[in-house]
Design a protein around this motif. Structure first.
Motif, PDB file in Angstrom:
ATOM      1  N   LYS A   1       8.347   4.933   5.673  1.00 35.83           N
ATOM      2  CA  LYS A   1       8.733   5.999   4.817  1.00 35.83           C
ATOM      3  C   LYS A   1       9.687   6.511   3.670  1.00 35.83           C
ATOM      4  O   LYS A   1      11.250   5.783   4.831  1.00 35.83           O
ATOM      5  CB  LYS A   1       8.729   7.566   5.518  1.00 35.83           C
ATOM      6  CG  LYS A   1       8.875   8.942   4.845  1.00 35.83           C
ATOM      7  CD  LYS A   1       8.057  10.077   4.366  1.00 35.83           C
ATOM      8  CE  LYS A   1       7.274  10.253   6.171  1.00 35.83           C
ATOM      9  NZ  LYS A   1       5.606  10.298   5.388  1.00 35.83           N
ATOM     10  N   VAL A   2       9.740   5.908   2.591  1.00 38.52           N
ATOM     11  CA  VAL A   2       9.925   5.916   1.378  1.00 38.52           C
ATOM     12  C   VAL A   2      10.950   6.629  -0.146  1.00 38.52           C
ATOM     13  O   VAL A   2      10.341   7.374   0.247  1.00 38.52           O
ATOM     14  CB  VAL A   2      10.653   4.338   0.996  1.00 38.52           C
ATOM     15  CG1 VAL A   2      10.285   3.217   2.022  1.00 38.52           C
ATOM     16  CG2 VAL A   2       8.744   4.692   0.397  1.00 38.52           C
ATOM     17  N   TYR A   3      11.493   6.657  -0.565  1.00 39.99           N
ATOM     18  CA  TYR A   3      11.510   7.739  -1.859  1.00 39.99           C
ATOM     19  C   TYR A   3      12.113   6.417  -2.621  1.00 39.99           C
ATOM     20  O   TYR A   3      12.552   5.463  -1.971  1.00 39.99           O
ATOM     21  CB  TYR A   3      12.664   8.041  -1.683  1.00 39.99           C
ATOM     22  CG  TYR A   3      13.918   8.151  -1.878  1.00 39.99           C
ATOM     23  CD1 TYR A   3      15.195   8.042  -2.540  1.00 39.99           C
ATOM     24  CD2 TYR A   3      14.368   8.155   0.206  1.00 39.99           C
ATOM     25  CE1 TYR A   3      16.492   7.549  -1.813  1.00 39.99           C
ATOM     26  CE2 TYR A   3      16.116   7.519   0.218  1.00 39.99           C
ATOM     27  CZ  TYR A   3      16.616   7.581  -1.252  1.00 39.99           C
ATOM     28  OH  TYR A   3      18.174   6.816  -0.538  1.00 39.99           O
TER      29      TYR A   3
ATOM     30  N   LYS B   1       0.616  -1.398  -0.120  1.00 38.47           N
ATOM     31  CA  LYS B   1      -0.227   0.176   0.062  1.00 38.47           C
ATOM     32  C   LYS B   1       0.519   1.105  -0.538  1.00 38.47           C
ATOM     33  O   LYS B   1       2.332   1.278   0.774  1.00 38.47           O
ATOM     34  CB  LYS B   1      -0.848  -0.284   1.209  1.00 38.47           C
ATOM     35  CG  LYS B   1      -1.502  -0.800   1.552  1.00 38.47           C
ATOM     36  CD  LYS B   1      -2.671  -0.725   1.959  1.00 38.47           C
ATOM     37  CE  LYS B   1      -3.913  -1.976   2.368  1.00 38.47           C
ATOM     38  NZ  LYS B   1      -4.804  -1.918   3.707  1.00 38.47           N
ATOM     39  N   ILE B   2       0.320   1.692  -0.976  1.00 37.69           N
ATOM     40  CA  ILE B   2       1.401   3.792  -0.813  1.00 37.69           C
ATOM     41  C   ILE B   2       0.581   4.241  -0.248  1.00 37.69           C
ATOM     42  O   ILE B   2      -0.993   4.636  -0.245  1.00 37.69           O
ATOM     43  CB  ILE B   2       1.978   4.315  -2.456  1.00 37.69           C
ATOM     44  CG1 ILE B   2       3.217   2.945  -2.922  1.00 37.69           C
ATOM     45  CG2 ILE B   2       2.466   5.011  -2.227  1.00 37.69           C
ATOM     46  CD1 ILE B   2       3.366   2.825  -3.806  1.00 37.69           C
ATOM     47  N   ASN B   3       0.689   5.696   0.793  1.00 46.36           N
ATOM     48  CA  ASN B   3       0.304   6.483   1.739  1.00 46.36           C
ATOM     49  C   ASN B   3      -1.522   5.874   1.201  1.00 46.36           C
ATOM     50  O   ASN B   3      -1.833   6.283   1.321  1.00 46.36           O
ATOM     51  CB  ASN B   3      -0.239   7.292   0.548  1.00 46.36           C
ATOM     52  CG  ASN B   3       0.953   8.036   0.434  1.00 46.36           C
ATOM     53  OD1 ASN B   3       1.806   8.269   1.289  1.00 46.36           O
ATOM     54  ND2 ASN B   3       1.410   9.214  -0.587  1.00 46.36           N
ATOM     55  N   ASN B   4      -1.296   4.521   1.999  1.00 41.88           N
ATOM     56  CA  ASN B   4      -2.947   3.454   2.346  1.00 41.88           C
ATOM     57  C   ASN B   4      -3.460   3.579   1.325  1.00 41.88           C
ATOM     58  O   ASN B   4      -4.725   2.897   1.828  1.00 41.88           O
ATOM     59  CB  ASN B   4      -3.463   4.865   3.748  1.00 41.88           C
ATOM     60  CG  ASN B   4      -4.216   3.755   4.994  1.00 41.88           C
ATOM     61  OD1 ASN B   4      -3.407   2.476   5.010  1.00 41.88           O
ATOM     62  ND2 ASN B   4      -5.020   4.015   5.500  1.00 41.88           N
ATOM     63  N   GLN B   5      -3.013   3.561   0.110  1.00 39.15           N
ATOM     64  CA  GLN B   5      -3.492   2.824  -1.273  1.00 39.15           C
ATOM     65  C   GLN B   5      -3.253   2.117  -1.733  1.00 39.15           C
ATOM     66  O   GLN B   5      -2.353   1.491  -1.451  1.00 39.15           O
ATOM     67  CB  GLN B   5      -4.019   3.699  -2.411  1.00 39.15           C
ATOM     68  CG  GLN B   5      -3.963   5.696  -1.537  1.00 39.15           C
ATOM     69  CD  GLN B   5      -6.275   5.416  -1.236  1.00 39.15           C
ATOM     70  OE1 GLN B   5      -6.305   4.332  -1.915  1.00 39.15           O
ATOM     71  NE2 GLN B   5      -6.496   6.086   0.057  1.00 39.15           N
TER      72      GLN B   5
ATOM     73  N   ILE C   1       4.060   7.176  -6.679  1.00 39.84           N
ATOM     74  CA  ILE C   1       5.701   7.078  -5.694  1.00 39.84           C
ATOM     75  C   ILE C   1       6.090   8.635  -6.908  1.00 39.84           C
ATOM     76  O   ILE C   1       7.259   8.923  -5.906  1.00 39.84           O
ATOM     77  CB  ILE C   1       5.889   5.874  -6.722  1.00 39.84           C
ATOM     78  CG1 ILE C   1       6.635   6.455  -8.339  1.00 39.84           C
ATOM     79  CG2 ILE C   1       5.597   5.120  -5.965  1.00 39.84           C
ATOM     80  CD1 ILE C   1       7.312   5.499  -8.862  1.00 39.84           C
ATOM     81  N   ASP C   2       5.734   9.289  -7.081  1.00 37.85           N
ATOM     82  CA  ASP C   2       5.596  10.732  -7.421  1.00 37.85           C
ATOM     83  C   ASP C   2       6.111  11.958  -6.352  1.00 37.85           C
ATOM     84  O   ASP C   2       7.364  12.528  -7.046  1.00 37.85           O
ATOM     85  CB  ASP C   2       4.797  12.188  -8.442  1.00 37.85           C
ATOM     86  CG  ASP C   2       5.537  12.871  -9.160  1.00 37.85           C
ATOM     87  OD1 ASP C   2       6.321  12.251  -9.544  1.00 37.85           O
ATOM     88  OD2 ASP C   2       4.635  13.843  -9.425  1.00 37.85           O
ATOM     89  N   PRO C   3       5.703  11.724  -5.298  1.00 37.25           N
ATOM     90  CA  PRO C   3       5.789  12.489  -4.401  1.00 37.25           C
ATOM     91  C   PRO C   3       7.245  12.513  -3.473  1.00 37.25           C
ATOM     92  O   PRO C   3       8.101  10.964  -3.555  1.00 37.25           O
ATOM     93  CB  PRO C   3       5.085  12.409  -2.793  1.00 37.25           C
ATOM     94  CG  PRO C   3       3.579  12.202  -3.815  1.00 37.25           C
ATOM     95  CD  PRO C   3       4.574  11.074  -4.712  1.00 37.25           C
TER      96      PRO C   3
ATOM     97  N   GLN D   1      -3.199   1.154 -14.873  1.00 37.44           N
ATOM     98  CA  GLN D   1      -2.534   1.041 -13.876  1.00 37.44           C
ATOM     99  C   GLN D   1      -1.311   1.523 -13.739  1.00 37.44           C
ATOM    100  O   GLN D   1      -0.799   2.469 -12.807  1.00 37.44           O
ATOM    101  CB  GLN D   1      -2.496  -0.292 -13.842  1.00 37.44           C
ATOM    102  CG  GLN D   1      -4.355  -1.303 -14.043  1.00 37.44           C
ATOM    103  CD  GLN D   1      -3.337  -2.552 -14.609  1.00 37.44           C
ATOM    104  OE1 GLN D   1      -2.598  -3.012 -15.403  1.00 37.44           O
ATOM    105  NE2 GLN D   1      -4.263  -3.754 -13.776  1.00 37.44           N
ATOM    106  N   MET D   2      -0.522   2.506 -15.081  1.00 38.18           N
ATOM    107  CA  MET D   2       0.874   2.602 -14.761  1.00 38.18           C
ATOM    108  C   MET D   2       0.857   4.131 -14.172  1.00 38.18           C
ATOM    109  O   MET D   2       1.401   4.095 -13.179  1.00 38.18           O
ATOM    110  CB  MET D   2       1.883   2.267 -16.174  1.00 38.18           C
ATOM    111  CG  MET D   2       3.167   2.507 -16.312  1.00 38.18           C
ATOM    112  SD  MET D   2       3.978   1.663 -15.078  1.00 38.18           S
ATOM    113  CE  MET D   2       3.960   0.400 -15.490  1.00 38.18           C
ATOM    114  N   SER D   3      -0.333   5.004 -15.038  1.00 41.76           N
ATOM    115  CA  SER D   3      -0.309   6.174 -14.676  1.00 41.76           C
ATOM    116  C   SER D   3      -0.931   6.540 -13.236  1.00 41.76           C
ATOM    117  O   SER D   3       0.042   7.455 -12.514  1.00 41.76           O
ATOM    118  CB  SER D   3      -1.476   7.165 -14.963  1.00 41.76           C
ATOM    119  OG  SER D   3      -1.738   8.154 -14.315  1.00 41.76           O
TER     120      SER D   3
END
Length: 121
Positions: free
Chosen positions: A89-91, A5-9, A68-70, A60-62
């Protein structure tokens, strides 16, 4: 169950996920003494997830690329050392996505999966 999950999504499940832990040692406090004994001044450890995704369509790709843009964001994943799900927290650094084909039925490009390294901040 969603693997990541990225940012809970929820995001598309990867086809491969490799967990890694790297130790960060002080360059001044690490070395070998005159007796040949190694000494280390361990500062911290950082986790890294190497993830590969299956082929994805435009939508899906968009969605994944926007997630992961932030510069920094949260990722939830299964952590083998903790023995449970963890959020960190990652980059990510560079992103590269090769095109696979155009699906005439869906009228969308299909992207040949993407590999990303999520690095702990």
């Amino acid at each position: 169950m969603e693997i990541l999950k990225i940012n809970n999504q929820n995001i598309v499940n990867p086809i491969a996920l490799t967990w890694q832990e790297a130790f960060i040692d002080s360059s001044d406090g690490t070395g070998i003494n005159q007796y040949g004994d190694t000494f280390k001044d361990r500062l911290t450890s950082k986790r890294k997830l190497s993830v590969s995704f299956p082929p994805l369509n435009d939508t899906q790709m968009s969605s994944l690329l926007h997630a992961i843009d932030p510069v920094f964001f949260d990722i939830e994943y299964p952590d083998p050392k903790l023995g449970k799900r963890n959020t960190m927290k990652v980059y990510v650094e560079d992103r590269s996505v090769p095109v696979y084909m155009f699906d005439k039925t869906l009228k969308q490009w299909i992207w040949q999966g993407m590999s990303i390294e999520f690095i702990e901040r």
